[in-house]
Design a protein around this motif. Sequence first.
Motif, short mmCIF file in Angstrom:
data_model
loop_
_atom_site.label_atom_id
_atom_site.label_comp_id
_atom_site.label_asym_id
_atom_site.label_seq_id
_atom_site.Cartn_x
_atom_site.Cartn_y
_atom_site.Cartn_z
N LEU A 188 0.82 -1.22 0.00
CA LEU A 188 0.00 0.00 0.00
C LEU A 188 0.85 1.27 0.00
O LEU A 188 0.45 2.32 -0.53
CB LEU A 188 -0.86 -0.04 1.27
N ALA A 189 2.04 1.16 0.60
CA ALA A 189 2.88 2.34 0.87
C ALA A 189 3.05 3.27 -0.34
O ALA A 189 2.86 4.49 -0.22
CB ALA A 189 4.24 1.89 1.42
N PRO A 190 3.41 2.74 -1.54
CA PRO A 190 3.66 3.68 -2.64
C PRO A 190 2.42 4.48 -3.05
O PRO A 190 2.56 5.56 -3.62
CB PRO A 190 4.12 2.77 -3.80
N TRP A 191 1.22 3.97 -2.74
CA TRP A 191 0.00 4.69 -3.14
C TRP A 191 -0.33 5.83 -2.19
O TRP A 191 -1.23 6.63 -2.45
CB TRP A 191 -1.17 3.71 -3.27
N ILE A 192 0.36 5.89 -1.05
CA ILE A 192 0.09 6.98 -0.12
C ILE A 192 1.37 7.76 0.22
O ILE A 192 1.41 8.51 1.19
CB ILE A 192 -0.60 6.47 1.18
N GLY A 193 2.40 7.55 -0.57
CA GLY A 193 3.63 8.33 -0.38
C GLY A 193 4.40 7.94 0.86
O GLY A 193 5.04 8.79 1.49
N ALA A 194 4.33 6.66 1.20
CA ALA A 194 5.08 6.16 2.36
C ALA A 194 6.16 5.20 1.87
O ALA A 194 6.14 4.76 0.73
CB ALA A 194 4.14 5.44 3.32
N GLN A 195 7.10 4.90 2.76
CA GLN A 195 8.20 3.99 2.41
C GLN A 195 7.88 2.59 2.96
O GLN A 195 7.11 2.44 3.89
CB GLN A 195 9.50 4.50 3.05
N PRO A 196 8.53 1.57 2.38
CA PRO A 196 8.34 0.22 2.93
C PRO A 196 8.69 0.20 4.42
O PRO A 196 9.61 0.88 4.86
CB PRO A 196 9.34 -0.64 2.12
N THR A 208 -9.71 14.88 7.62
CA THR A 208 -9.89 13.91 6.54
C THR A 208 -9.51 14.61 5.24
O THR A 208 -10.02 15.70 4.94
CB THR A 208 -11.34 13.40 6.52
N HIS A 209 -8.59 13.98 4.51
CA HIS A 209 -8.01 14.62 3.33
C HIS A 209 -9.08 14.97 2.30
O HIS A 209 -9.14 16.09 1.80
CB HIS A 209 -6.97 13.64 2.75
N ALA A 225 0.25 16.77 12.63
CA ALA A 225 -0.81 16.65 11.60
C ALA A 225 -1.16 15.19 11.38
O ALA A 225 -0.30 14.36 11.10
CB ALA A 225 -0.34 17.29 10.30
N LEU A 226 -2.45 14.91 11.52
CA LEU A 226 -2.97 13.54 11.41
C LEU A 226 -4.02 13.52 10.30
O LEU A 226 -4.98 14.29 10.34
CB LEU A 226 -3.60 13.18 12.76
N TRP A 227 -3.86 12.62 9.34
CA TRP A 227 -4.73 12.61 8.16
C TRP A 227 -5.51 11.31 8.04
O TRP A 227 -4.91 10.23 8.10
CB TRP A 227 -3.91 12.85 6.90
N ASP A 228 -6.82 11.43 7.80
CA ASP A 228 -7.67 10.28 7.47
C ASP A 228 -7.73 10.20 5.95
O ASP A 228 -8.16 11.16 5.28
CB ASP A 228 -9.07 10.51 8.08
N LEU A 229 -7.29 9.06 5.43
CA LEU A 229 -7.18 8.90 3.97
C LEU A 229 -8.26 7.99 3.39
O LEU A 229 -8.09 7.44 2.30
CB LEU A 229 -5.79 8.33 3.62
N CYS A 230 -9.38 7.82 4.13
CA CYS A 230 -10.42 6.89 3.67
C CYS A 230 -10.86 7.18 2.23
O CYS A 230 -11.07 6.26 1.45
CB CYS A 230 -11.64 6.97 4.58
N GLY A 244 -6.60 5.00 7.41
CA GLY A 244 -7.58 4.97 6.32
C GLY A 244 -8.10 3.57 6.14
O GLY A 244 -7.58 2.61 6.73
N CYS A 245 -9.13 3.44 5.32
CA CYS A 245 -9.76 2.14 5.11
C CYS A 245 -9.35 1.58 3.75
O CYS A 245 -8.79 2.28 2.92
CB CYS A 245 -11.27 2.24 5.22
N SER A 246 -9.65 0.29 3.55
CA SER A 246 -9.31 -0.31 2.25
C SER A 246 -10.55 -0.86 1.55
O SER A 246 -10.42 -1.60 0.59
CB SER A 246 -8.26 -1.40 2.43
N TYR A 247 -11.74 -0.52 2.06
CA TYR A 247 -12.95 -1.06 1.41
C TYR A 247 -13.57 -0.11 0.39
O TYR A 247 -14.55 -0.45 -0.24
CB TYR A 247 -14.00 -1.51 2.44
N LYS A 248 -13.01 1.09 0.25
CA LYS A 248 -13.57 2.02 -0.73
C LYS A 248 -12.80 1.87 -2.04
O LYS A 248 -12.98 0.89 -2.75
CB LYS A 248 -13.51 3.44 -0.19
N TYR A 249 -11.94 2.85 -2.36
CA TYR A 249 -11.26 2.81 -3.67
C TYR A 249 -10.23 1.68 -3.77
O TYR A 249 -9.76 1.40 -4.86
CB TYR A 249 -10.57 4.15 -3.92
N LEU A 250 -9.87 1.07 -2.65
CA LEU A 250 -8.88 -0.02 -2.70
C LEU A 250 -9.53 -1.38 -2.92
O LEU A 250 -8.83 -2.38 -3.09
CB LEU A 250 -8.02 -0.02 -1.44
N ASN A 251 -10.85 -1.44 -2.86
CA ASN A 251 -11.61 -2.64 -3.25
C ASN A 251 -11.27 -3.88 -2.42
O ASN A 251 -11.28 -5.00 -2.95
CB ASN A 251 -11.38 -2.94 -4.75
N GLY A 252 -10.99 -3.67 -1.14
CA GLY A 252 -10.62 -4.80 -0.28
C GLY A 252 -11.82 -5.60 0.22
O GLY A 252 -11.62 -6.66 0.84
#
Length: 418
Positions: free
Chosen positions: A80-88, A167-168, A193-198, A218-226
């Motif tokens: 998931l990391a690369p889709w939210i600008g995070a590192q492994p 929430t972003h 700074a704390l961000w909700d990425l749902c 954030g959640c993974s049941y919306k745009y991430l189709n989990g």
Amino acid sequence: MTSREQALALDALDPLGTLREHFALPPGVIYLDGNSLGALPKATPARLARAVQQEWGDGLIASWNNAGWINMPRRLGDRLAPWIGAQPGEVLVGDSTSINLYKVLHAALQMQPPGRRVVVSERSNFPTDLYIAQSVVSDHGGELVLADAPEDIPALLDARCAVLMLTHVNYRSGRMHDMAALTRLAHEAGALALWDLCHSAGAVPVDLRGADADFAIGCSYKYLNGGPGAPAFVWMHPSHAGRARQPLTGWLGHAAPFEFGTHYRPADGIQQFQCGTPAVLAMTALDASLDVFDLARKLGGMAALRAKSLALTEAFIAAVDTHVPSASLQSPREAALRGSQVSIALPAEVDGYAVMQALISRGVVGDFRAGEPGLLRFGFTPLYTRHVDVVDAVALLVDVLATESWRTPEFQRRSAVT
Ligand SMILES: Cc1ncc(COP(=O)(O)O)c(C=O)c1O
């Protein structure tokens, strides 16, 4: 405004067009609710069946090691990391957004000196964020201060502010904040700074490290189709490792869980945020859905997804402007401020809930959010939504309004989930 022929031509040229084939969308349905529950990837049922029959059925308890179940929260976090600008190594998958928010907000408040006990957020934030924050601030003797409008946020970032919690992309309007700018303002005021990425993850560009954010969930049941109730995720800036302490000190957040010691000793980094046993089957479904994102990366990645999402939302706004002039747009016209959904309100004498039910009966699935005004929400998941869907959805909306089919009593009945 795009004609049906032009829309079909755009779909034929769409560099992401092949991705739709990876989803099991029912025939005749225009699914515009991926901002609430993403569609089913075709590969998911077989992956789940394999996890149940082979990994669980045949492998039994050995699958914790042999099938890598125990590492799933970290492995999926890395995917998931690369889709939210995070590192492994920085993202952990598990629990729900609400629970992860509780953990990170608690940790953030504890990192601040006693004089800073205010959490700043927005009145229009998703209710669970506000409810969780109310509980956490009351545990810390703090206060939740809510901005009425995005423009009011900077003035609230003062010497008492401990955390800016936003929430972003707003769940009602689809309005997107400037994460980097607001994070900078929060830091200048001494706040975290704390961000909700749902409503962001998988839908819009997110650069947590670039923005120098502190925490994200954030959640993974919306745009991430989990899938329904899919596991959430949590991220912390690595510079907070060793300082941030989350309150749900379960055994799998321990530095050495299989030593079964009596006293809690937090694991390093994000691992501390794991509480208990991972929901393996739910994680398996997310693992399958992330394969589609691997394909999307090869077809242009987030830049291509964002370009298509904006093209779809622009086309929808233009079509509503032209064909449904009574509707008022409740999402930003400015592309930079818009997430991947469009919300509209109808005149007070039209029952928006009933209009949405009538639309759903005609195969156009969006949803309705009560409030002032009530909103018809339409989500445009760029992985599987076509340009022709936009044209057809607006044509059906026009028909439902012109024929007043929404007045049919069955469309007035409220279900538990709207
Ligand atoms: C911004 C936001 N936060 C949180 C949630 C829900 O959190 P949870 O998955 O814990 O129910 C939602 C659900 O739609 C949401 O839109």
